[in-house]
Design a protein around this motif. Structure first.
Motif, PDB file in Angstrom:
ATOM      1  N   GLN A  15     104.018 -12.819 -68.975  1.00 26.88           N
ATOM      2  CA  GLN A  15     104.537 -12.649 -70.334  1.00 26.88           C
ATOM      3  C   GLN A  15     103.435 -12.295 -71.328  1.00 26.88           C
ATOM      4  O   GLN A  15     103.580 -12.481 -72.529  1.00 26.88           O
ATOM      5  CB  GLN A  15     105.258 -13.930 -70.766  1.00 26.88           C
ATOM      6  N   GLY A  16     102.323 -11.791 -70.787  1.00 22.03           N
ATOM      7  CA  GLY A  16     101.258 -11.296 -71.650  1.00 22.03           C
ATOM      8  C   GLY A  16     100.304 -12.343 -72.175  1.00 22.03           C
ATOM      9  O   GLY A  16      99.540 -12.077 -73.110  1.00 22.03           O
ATOM     10  N   ILE A  17     100.304 -13.533 -71.560  1.00 27.49           N
ATOM     11  CA  ILE A  17      99.454 -14.619 -72.045  1.00 27.49           C
ATOM     12  C   ILE A  17      98.290 -14.841 -71.088  1.00 27.49           C
ATOM     13  O   ILE A  17      98.473 -14.900 -69.868  1.00 27.49           O
ATOM     14  CB  ILE A  17     100.251 -15.932 -72.181  1.00 27.49           C
ATOM     15  N   ARG A  18      97.103 -14.983 -71.657  1.00 26.57           N
ATOM     16  CA  ARG A  18      95.919 -15.366 -70.887  1.00 26.57           C
ATOM     17  C   ARG A  18      95.475 -16.756 -71.321  1.00 26.57           C
ATOM     18  O   ARG A  18      95.636 -17.124 -72.476  1.00 26.57           O
ATOM     19  CB  ARG A  18      94.759 -14.389 -71.097  1.00 26.57           C
ATOM     20  N   CYS A  19      94.901 -17.516 -70.398  1.00 25.43           N
ATOM     21  CA  CYS A  19      94.371 -18.833 -70.729  1.00 25.43           C
ATOM     22  C   CYS A  19      93.157 -19.117 -69.861  1.00 25.43           C
ATOM     23  O   CYS A  19      93.235 -19.066 -68.635  1.00 25.43           O
ATOM     24  CB  CYS A  19      95.439 -19.908 -70.520  1.00 25.43           C
ATOM     25  N   ASN A  20      92.033 -19.379 -70.510  1.00 27.24           N
ATOM     26  CA  ASN A  20      90.780 -19.666 -69.817  1.00 27.24           C
ATOM     27  C   ASN A  20      90.106 -20.867 -70.461  1.00 27.24           C
ATOM     28  O   ASN A  20      90.464 -21.279 -71.562  1.00 27.24           O
ATOM     29  CB  ASN A  20      89.837 -18.455 -69.885  1.00 27.24           C
ATOM     30  N   CYS A  21      89.126 -21.426 -69.765  1.00 28.23           N
ATOM     31  CA  CYS A  21      88.369 -22.519 -70.380  1.00 28.23           C
ATOM     32  C   CYS A  21      86.870 -22.290 -70.238  1.00 28.23           C
ATOM     33  O   CYS A  21      86.407 -21.601 -69.324  1.00 28.23           O
ATOM     34  CB  CYS A  21      88.770 -23.865 -69.807  1.00 28.23           C
ATOM     35  N   VAL A  22      86.140 -22.869 -71.176  1.00 23.37           N
ATOM     36  CA  VAL A  22      84.688 -22.782 -71.213  1.00 23.37           C
ATOM     37  C   VAL A  22      84.134 -24.127 -70.762  1.00 23.37           C
ATOM     38  O   VAL A  22      84.573 -25.182 -71.241  1.00 23.37           O
ATOM     39  CB  VAL A  22      84.193 -22.451 -72.632  1.00 23.37           C
ATOM     40  N   CYS A  23      83.170 -24.097 -69.848  1.00 18.30           N
ATOM     41  CA  CYS A  23      82.612 -25.322 -69.284  1.00 18.30           C
ATOM     42  C   CYS A  23      81.098 -25.367 -69.504  1.00 18.30           C
ATOM     43  O   CYS A  23      80.326 -24.943 -68.640  1.00 18.30           O
ATOM     44  CB  CYS A  23      82.917 -25.406 -67.791  1.00 18.30           C
ATOM     45  N   PRO A  24      80.675 -25.878 -70.645  1.00 17.29           N
ATOM     46  CA  PRO A  24      79.240 -25.958 -70.897  1.00 17.29           C
ATOM     47  C   PRO A  24      78.601 -27.138 -70.164  1.00 17.29           C
ATOM     48  O   PRO A  24      79.285 -28.080 -69.731  1.00 17.29           O
ATOM     49  CB  PRO A  24      79.154 -26.173 -72.417  1.00 17.29           C
ATOM     50  N   GLY A  25      77.276 -27.069 -70.058  1.00 18.32           N
ATOM     51  CA  GLY A  25      76.498 -28.219 -69.640  1.00 18.32           C
ATOM     52  C   GLY A  25      76.089 -28.972 -70.895  1.00 18.32           C
ATOM     53  O   GLY A  25      76.915 -29.217 -71.777  1.00 18.32           O
ATOM     54  N   THR A  26      74.824 -29.308 -71.003  1.00 22.87           N
ATOM     55  CA  THR A  26      74.333 -30.033 -72.171  1.00 22.87           C
ATOM     56  C   THR A  26      73.977 -29.048 -73.277  1.00 22.87           C
ATOM     57  O   THR A  26      73.127 -28.184 -73.087  1.00 22.87           O
ATOM     58  CB  THR A  26      73.100 -30.875 -71.806  1.00 22.87           C
ATOM     59  N   VAL A  27      74.643 -29.186 -74.413  1.00 16.59           N
ATOM     60  CA  VAL A  27      74.448 -28.267 -75.533  1.00 16.59           C
ATOM     61  C   VAL A  27      73.824 -29.034 -76.694  1.00 16.59           C
ATOM     62  O   VAL A  27      74.283 -30.124 -77.063  1.00 16.59           O
ATOM     63  CB  VAL A  27      75.780 -27.637 -75.976  1.00 16.59           C
ATOM     64  N   ASP A  28      72.793 -28.460 -77.279  1.00 16.77           N
ATOM     65  CA  ASP A  28      72.099 -29.094 -78.401  1.00 16.77           C
ATOM     66  C   ASP A  28      72.937 -28.942 -79.671  1.00 16.77           C
ATOM     67  O   ASP A  28      72.909 -27.911 -80.331  1.00 16.77           O
ATOM     68  CB  ASP A  28      70.720 -28.450 -78.593  1.00 16.77           C
ATOM     69  N   THR A  29      73.697 -29.961 -79.993  1.00 15.83           N
ATOM     70  CA  THR A  29      74.588 -29.956 -81.148  1.00 15.83           C
ATOM     71  C   THR A  29      74.374 -31.227 -81.965  1.00 15.83           C
ATOM     72  O   THR A  29      73.781 -32.201 -81.475  1.00 15.83           O
ATOM     73  CB  THR A  29      76.061 -29.911 -80.710  1.00 15.83           C
ATOM     74  N   PRO A  30      74.875 -31.260 -83.194  1.00 12.07           N
ATOM     75  CA  PRO A  30      74.801 -32.503 -83.979  1.00 12.07           C
ATOM     76  C   PRO A  30      75.447 -33.682 -83.261  1.00 12.07           C
ATOM     77  O   PRO A  30      74.963 -34.818 -83.356  1.00 12.07           O
ATOM     78  CB  PRO A  30      75.560 -32.141 -85.259  1.00 12.07           C
ATOM     79  N   SER A  31      76.526 -33.417 -82.536  1.00  8.73           N
ATOM     80  CA  SER A  31      77.196 -34.483 -81.788  1.00  8.73           C
ATOM     81  C   SER A  31      76.267 -35.080 -80.742  1.00  8.73           C
ATOM     82  O   SER A  31      76.184 -36.313 -80.581  1.00  8.73           O
ATOM     83  CB  SER A  31      78.465 -33.940 -81.112  1.00  8.73           C
ATOM     84  N   LEU A  32      75.562 -34.234 -80.006  1.00  7.11           N
ATOM     85  CA  LEU A  32      74.626 -34.727 -78.998  1.00  7.11           C
ATOM     86  C   LEU A  32      73.512 -35.527 -79.658  1.00  7.11           C
ATOM     87  O   LEU A  32      73.133 -36.601 -79.177  1.00  7.11           O
ATOM     88  CB  LEU A  32      74.030 -33.560 -78.212  1.00  7.11           C
ATOM     89  N   ARG A  33      72.970 -35.014 -80.748  1.00  9.81           N
ATOM     90  CA  ARG A  33      71.890 -35.713 -81.448  1.00  9.81           C
ATOM     91  C   ARG A  33      72.345 -37.084 -81.933  1.00  9.81           C
ATOM     92  O   ARG A  33      71.593 -38.062 -81.882  1.00  9.81           O
ATOM     93  CB  ARG A  33      71.401 -34.858 -82.616  1.00  9.81           C
ATOM     94  N   ASP A  34      73.587 -37.161 -82.395  1.00  8.63           N
ATOM     95  CA  ASP A  34      74.132 -38.446 -82.843  1.00  8.63           C
ATOM     96  C   ASP A  34      74.238 -39.419 -81.672  1.00  8.63           C
ATOM     97  O   ASP A  34      73.936 -40.619 -81.815  1.00  8.63           O
ATOM     98  CB  ASP A  34      75.512 -38.255 -83.477  1.00  8.63           C
TER      99      ASP A  34
END
Length: 268
Positions: free
Chosen positions: A191-210
């Motif tokens: 029906q014309g729909i695509r769905c994918n996911c992104v699987c990162p490892g450890t990303v340097d973000t404010p959340s990680l720093r917190d």
């Protein structure tokens, strides 16, 4: 200046084009709705989407940080708690149509199953999985009406891909996101729909720093994170955003139901 010869009415005419007039963004004209856009990967992706010509509705519960995105052309912001069905449905009603839905909102709980209380389990699964269920259920009908749509979910290498110490409920939730992604892709591929996911490892973000600062020994926690990075450094939010632009664009038109790993080889 570039020249092009075009045959017309048996005469050859010279046309000139300015290269700058031919440049188009990879996401020109696409309408994108996304969650958790105030900081980290979400913020980097919102900016990258807008720079490629998309019209982005960036949502988050952090209204103060979210407002910082309003300085970027192509981004409008709205405070939305994507774990609340009524707020998600109200947002969907405001949109005439949508090309790309990017589900980013999530929480990282630290600990094994013995450290995970029932409230921790419920909160994590509600935000990390149920919010995606709510967003997809609200926006998918708009995509189906146009027989075109693209859904991107934020998963993680810490999931069904790799067992990671002290990430029990987080990894469980992200494994569920991978399953959700494949299910939606399989159900609506014709029906014309695509769905994918992104699987990162450890990303340097404010959340990680917190999270690092919340550990008993933040300096050692940072060293531990860096020690497990085979490339010698953590991923940046901008690097993940580049992958998200590809998945949001027509360049990935033949890609659906897949996990896209960006972990610097951590899983190896």
């Amino acid at each position: 200046m570039t020249h092009m010869f075009v045959k017309q009415d048996v005469r050859t005419k010279l046309f000139t084009f300015q290269p700058s007039q031919c440049i188009m963004g990879r996401l020109d004209g696409k309408v994108i709705v996304m969650s958790a856009a105030a900081q980290g990967i979400g913020r980097a992706a919102a900016i990258a989407f807008a720079k490629e010509g998309a019209q982005v509705t960036a949502t988050d519960i952090n209204g103060e940080k979210l407002k910082e995105l309003e300085s970027y052309s192509g981004i409008k912001t709205k405070v939305v708690d994507v774990s609340k069905r009524e707020q998600v449905e109200a947002l969907a009603k405001e949109m005439d149509h949508i090309d790309v839905l990017f589900n980013v909102a999530g929480f990282v709980h630290h600990g094994s199953i013995l450290d995970c209380e029932e409230k921790d389990w419920d909160f994590t699964m509600n935000l990390n999985v149920r919010s995606m269920y709510l967003m997809i259920k609200a926006f998918l009908p708009k995509m189906l009406a146009r027989k075109s749509g693209n859904i991107i979910n934020m998963a993680s290498v810490a999931s069904s891909i790799k067992g990671v110490p002290n990430r029990c409920v987080y990894s469980t939730s992200k494994a569920a996101v991978i399953g959700l992604t494949k299910s939606v892709a399989a159900d609506f591929i014709d029906q014309g729909i695509r769905c994918n996911c992104v699987c990162p490892g450890t990303v340097d973000t404010p959340s990680l720093r917190d999270r690092i600062q919340a550990r008993p020994d933040p300096e050692q926690a940072l060293k531990d994170f860096l020690a497990r990075q085979k490339t010698g450094r953590m991923c940046t939010a901008e690097e993940v955003a580049h992958l998200c632009v590809y998945l949001a664009s027509d360049e990935s038109a033949y890609v659906t139901g897949t996990e896209h790993i960006i972990d610097g080889g951590w899983r190896l």
